[in-house]
Design a protein around this motif. Structure first.
Motif, PDB file in Angstrom:
ATOM      1  N   ILE A   9       0.880  -1.157   0.000  1.00  0.00           N
ATOM      2  CA  ILE A   9       0.000   0.000   0.000  1.00  0.00           C
ATOM      3  C   ILE A   9       0.923   1.213   0.000  1.00  0.00           C
ATOM      4  CG2 ILE A   9      -1.688   1.334   1.327  1.00  0.00           C
ATOM      5  CD1 ILE A   9      -2.644  -1.292   2.552  1.00  0.00           C
ATOM      6  N   SER A  10       0.644   2.170  -0.856  1.00  0.00           N
ATOM      7  CA  SER A  10       1.431   3.400  -0.859  1.00  0.00           C
ATOM      8  C   SER A  10       0.545   4.555  -0.404  1.00  0.00           C
ATOM      9  CB  SER A  10       2.015   3.684  -2.243  1.00  0.00           C
ATOM     10  OG  SER A  10       0.989   3.931  -3.170  1.00  0.00           O
ATOM     11  N   VAL A  11       1.185   5.625   0.048  1.00  0.00           N
ATOM     12  CA  VAL A  11       0.454   6.780   0.567  1.00  0.00           C
ATOM     13  C   VAL A  11       1.058   8.062   0.006  1.00  0.00           C
ATOM     14  CG1 VAL A  11      -0.204   8.075   2.630  1.00  0.00           C
ATOM     15  CG2 VAL A  11      -0.071   5.599   2.737  1.00  0.00           C
ATOM     16  N   ILE A  12       0.178   8.942  -0.458  1.00  0.00           N
ATOM     17  CA  ILE A  12       0.556  10.315  -0.793  1.00  0.00           C
ATOM     18  C   ILE A  12      -0.348  11.169   0.074  1.00  0.00           C
ATOM     19  CG2 ILE A  12       0.656  12.114  -2.549  1.00  0.00           C
ATOM     20  CD1 ILE A  12       0.952   9.890  -4.650  1.00  0.00           C
ATOM     21  N   GLY A  13       0.252  11.838   1.044  1.00  0.00           N
ATOM     22  CA  GLY A  13      -0.578  12.586   1.972  1.00  0.00           C
ATOM     23  C   GLY A  13       0.189  13.626   2.750  1.00  0.00           C
ATOM     24  N   ASP A  14      -0.550  14.299   3.618  1.00  0.00           N
ATOM     25  CA  ASP A  14       0.099  15.277   4.490  1.00  0.00           C
ATOM     26  C   ASP A  14       0.953  14.532   5.517  1.00  0.00           C
ATOM     27  OD1 ASP A  14      -1.671  14.311   6.481  1.00  0.00           O
ATOM     28  OD2 ASP A  14      -3.097  15.927   6.111  1.00  0.00           O
ATOM     29  N   GLU A  15       1.720  15.274   6.275  1.00  0.00           N
ATOM     30  CA  GLU A  15       2.662  14.667   7.215  1.00  0.00           C
ATOM     31  C   GLU A  15       1.957  13.760   8.227  1.00  0.00           C
ATOM     32  OE1 GLU A  15       6.512  16.112   9.725  1.00  0.00           O
ATOM     33  OE2 GLU A  15       4.715  17.373   9.894  1.00  0.00           O
ATOM     34  N   ASP A  16       0.834  14.210   8.783  1.00  0.00           N
ATOM     35  CA  ASP A  16       0.120  13.409   9.782  1.00  0.00           C
ATOM     36  C   ASP A  16      -0.376  12.094   9.198  1.00  0.00           C
ATOM     37  OD1 ASP A  16       0.509  15.314  11.763  1.00  0.00           O
ATOM     38  OD2 ASP A  16      -1.402  16.321  11.376  1.00  0.00           O
ATOM     39  N   THR A  52       5.516  11.503  -8.478  1.00  0.00           N
ATOM     40  CA  THR A  52       5.473  10.417  -7.506  1.00  0.00           C
ATOM     41  C   THR A  52       4.284   9.506  -7.763  1.00  0.00           C
ATOM     42  OG1 THR A  52       6.597  11.751  -5.830  1.00  0.00           O
ATOM     43  CG2 THR A  52       5.334   9.856  -5.044  1.00  0.00           C
ATOM     44  N   PHE A  53       3.116  10.101  -8.030  1.00  0.00           N
ATOM     45  CA  PHE A  53       1.918   9.312  -8.310  1.00  0.00           C
ATOM     46  C   PHE A  53       2.153   8.406  -9.523  1.00  0.00           C
ATOM     47  CE2 PHE A  53      -2.188   8.719 -10.430  1.00  0.00           C
ATOM     48  CZ  PHE A  53      -2.920   8.152  -9.394  1.00  0.00           C
ATOM     49  N   LYS A  54       2.691   8.958 -10.591  1.00  0.00           N
ATOM     50  CA  LYS A  54       2.956   8.174 -11.798  1.00  0.00           C
ATOM     51  C   LYS A  54       3.981   7.077 -11.530  1.00  0.00           C
ATOM     52  CE  LYS A  54       1.772  11.793 -15.121  1.00  0.00           C
ATOM     53  NZ  LYS A  54       2.320  12.757 -16.094  1.00  0.00           N
ATOM     54  N   SER A  55       4.972   7.358 -10.691  1.00  0.00           N
ATOM     55  CA  SER A  55       5.963   6.323 -10.366  1.00  0.00           C
ATOM     56  C   SER A  55       5.326   5.195  -9.564  1.00  0.00           C
ATOM     57  CB  SER A  55       7.162   6.916  -9.628  1.00  0.00           C
ATOM     58  OG  SER A  55       6.848   7.224  -8.290  1.00  0.00           O
ATOM     59  N   ILE A  65      -3.006   2.692  -3.857  1.00  0.00           N
ATOM     60  CA  ILE A  65      -2.455   4.023  -3.600  1.00  0.00           C
ATOM     61  C   ILE A  65      -3.498   4.795  -2.791  1.00  0.00           C
ATOM     62  CG2 ILE A  65      -1.655   6.201  -4.596  1.00  0.00           C
ATOM     63  CD1 ILE A  65      -0.879   4.593  -7.124  1.00  0.00           C
ATOM     64  N   LEU A  66      -3.156   5.149  -1.565  1.00  0.00           N
ATOM     65  CA  LEU A  66      -4.002   6.002  -0.734  1.00  0.00           C
ATOM     66  C   LEU A  66      -3.539   7.436  -0.943  1.00  0.00           C
ATOM     67  CD1 LEU A  66      -3.939   3.992   2.613  1.00  0.00           C
ATOM     68  CD2 LEU A  66      -5.678   3.919   0.835  1.00  0.00           C
ATOM     69  N   ILE A  67      -4.476   8.333  -1.175  1.00  0.00           N
ATOM     70  CA  ILE A  67      -4.107   9.734  -1.399  1.00  0.00           C
ATOM     71  C   ILE A  67      -5.128  10.625  -0.701  1.00  0.00           C
ATOM     72  CG2 ILE A  67      -5.278   9.752  -3.643  1.00  0.00           C
ATOM     73  CD1 ILE A  67      -3.071  11.781  -4.576  1.00  0.00           C
ATOM     74  N   ASN A  68      -4.631  11.619   0.018  1.00  0.00           N
ATOM     75  CA  ASN A  68      -5.544  12.584   0.637  1.00  0.00           C
ATOM     76  C   ASN A  68      -6.347  13.248  -0.471  1.00  0.00           C
ATOM     77  OD1 ASN A  68      -3.118  13.513   3.075  1.00  0.00           O
ATOM     78  ND2 ASN A  68      -5.011  12.465   3.524  1.00  0.00           N
ATOM     79  N   ILE A  89      -6.870   3.149  -6.542  1.00  0.00           N
ATOM     80  CA  ILE A  89      -6.649   4.465  -5.940  1.00  0.00           C
ATOM     81  C   ILE A  89      -7.797   4.746  -4.987  1.00  0.00           C
ATOM     82  CG2 ILE A  89      -6.365   6.928  -6.380  1.00  0.00           C
ATOM     83  CD1 ILE A  89      -5.547   6.014  -9.292  1.00  0.00           C
ATOM     84  N   LEU A  90      -7.464   5.021  -3.745  1.00  0.00           N
ATOM     85  CA  LEU A  90      -8.474   5.351  -2.744  1.00  0.00           C
ATOM     86  C   LEU A  90      -8.196   6.736  -2.196  1.00  0.00           C
ATOM     87  CD1 LEU A  90      -8.569   1.973  -0.783  1.00  0.00           C
ATOM     88  CD2 LEU A  90     -10.155   2.764  -2.538  1.00  0.00           C
ATOM     89  N   GLU A  91      -9.182   7.603  -2.317  1.00  0.00           N
ATOM     90  CA  GLU A  91      -9.055   8.953  -1.775  1.00  0.00           C
ATOM     91  C   GLU A  91      -9.533   8.929  -0.331  1.00  0.00           C
ATOM     92  OE1 GLU A  91     -10.723  11.983  -4.286  1.00  0.00           O
ATOM     93  OE2 GLU A  91     -10.037  10.940  -6.084  1.00  0.00           O
ATOM     94  N   ILE A  92      -8.726   9.501   0.538  1.00  0.00           N
ATOM     95  CA  ILE A  92      -9.024   9.493   1.967  1.00  0.00           C
ATOM     96  C   ILE A  92      -9.034  10.918   2.514  1.00  0.00           C
ATOM     97  CG2 ILE A  92      -8.125   7.147   2.316  1.00  0.00           C
ATOM     98  CD1 ILE A  92      -5.528   8.417   3.389  1.00  0.00           C
ATOM     99  N   PRO A  93      -9.723  11.134   3.629  1.00  0.00           N
ATOM    100  CA  PRO A  93      -9.724  12.483   4.216  1.00  0.00           C
ATOM    101  C   PRO A  93      -8.387  12.776   4.887  1.00  0.00           C
ATOM    102  CG  PRO A  93     -10.913  10.977   5.620  1.00  0.00           C
ATOM    103  CD  PRO A  93     -10.541  10.209   4.383  1.00  0.00           C
TER     104      PRO A  93
END
Length: 120
Positions: A9-16, A52-55, A65-68, A89-93
């Motif tokens: 599972i990969s994550v693109i998100g804010d620091e928290d 990064t998303f494309k990679s 891919i989890l992404i805020n 791709i899952l969009e998360i809060p």
């Protein structure tokens, strides 16, 4: 019999968000020393997020891919062009931005696959 490794599972998100998932055990480095997460802050360019998303899309070891959602909005055109089931791709809060289902293009696409009668 060869041992088959699982997918990441990969994550693109804010620091928290990234810290939470990495502490939860998703952090990983591949043989090229590339991590499976990206922490986005106010100094991160949209180009860096897209790259990064494309990679992550190209990596065969990533299944989700989890992404805020607020970050997904910045690269919506790239997300909308992804039409393969894996990686999903899952969009998360995020802590600062609640989830808005009307903005989630993947959810809209999934709803379009079913008729209203299917949910009765």
């Amino acid at each position: 019999m060869a041992l088959q490794k699982g997918k990441l599972i990969s994550v693109i998100g804010d620091e928290d968000t990234c810290i939470g998932f990495v502490l939860g055990g998703i952090g990983e480095m591949n043989k090229n020393r590339s991590s499976n997460f990206m922490s986005v802050d106010k100094n991160t360019s949209i180009g860096e997020i897209e790259e990064t998303f494309k990679s992550f899309l190209k990596r065969d070891d990533i299944a989700i891919i989890l992404i805020n959602q607020n970050i997904a909005e910045m690269i919506r055109h790239v997300i909308d062009s992804h039409d393969l089931p894996i990686p999903s791709i899952l969009e998360i809060p995020s802590k600062d931005s609640p989830y808005d289902p009307s903005k989630d293009s993947i959810l809209r696409r999934a709803k379009g696959m079913f008729a209203a009668e299917d949910f009765r």
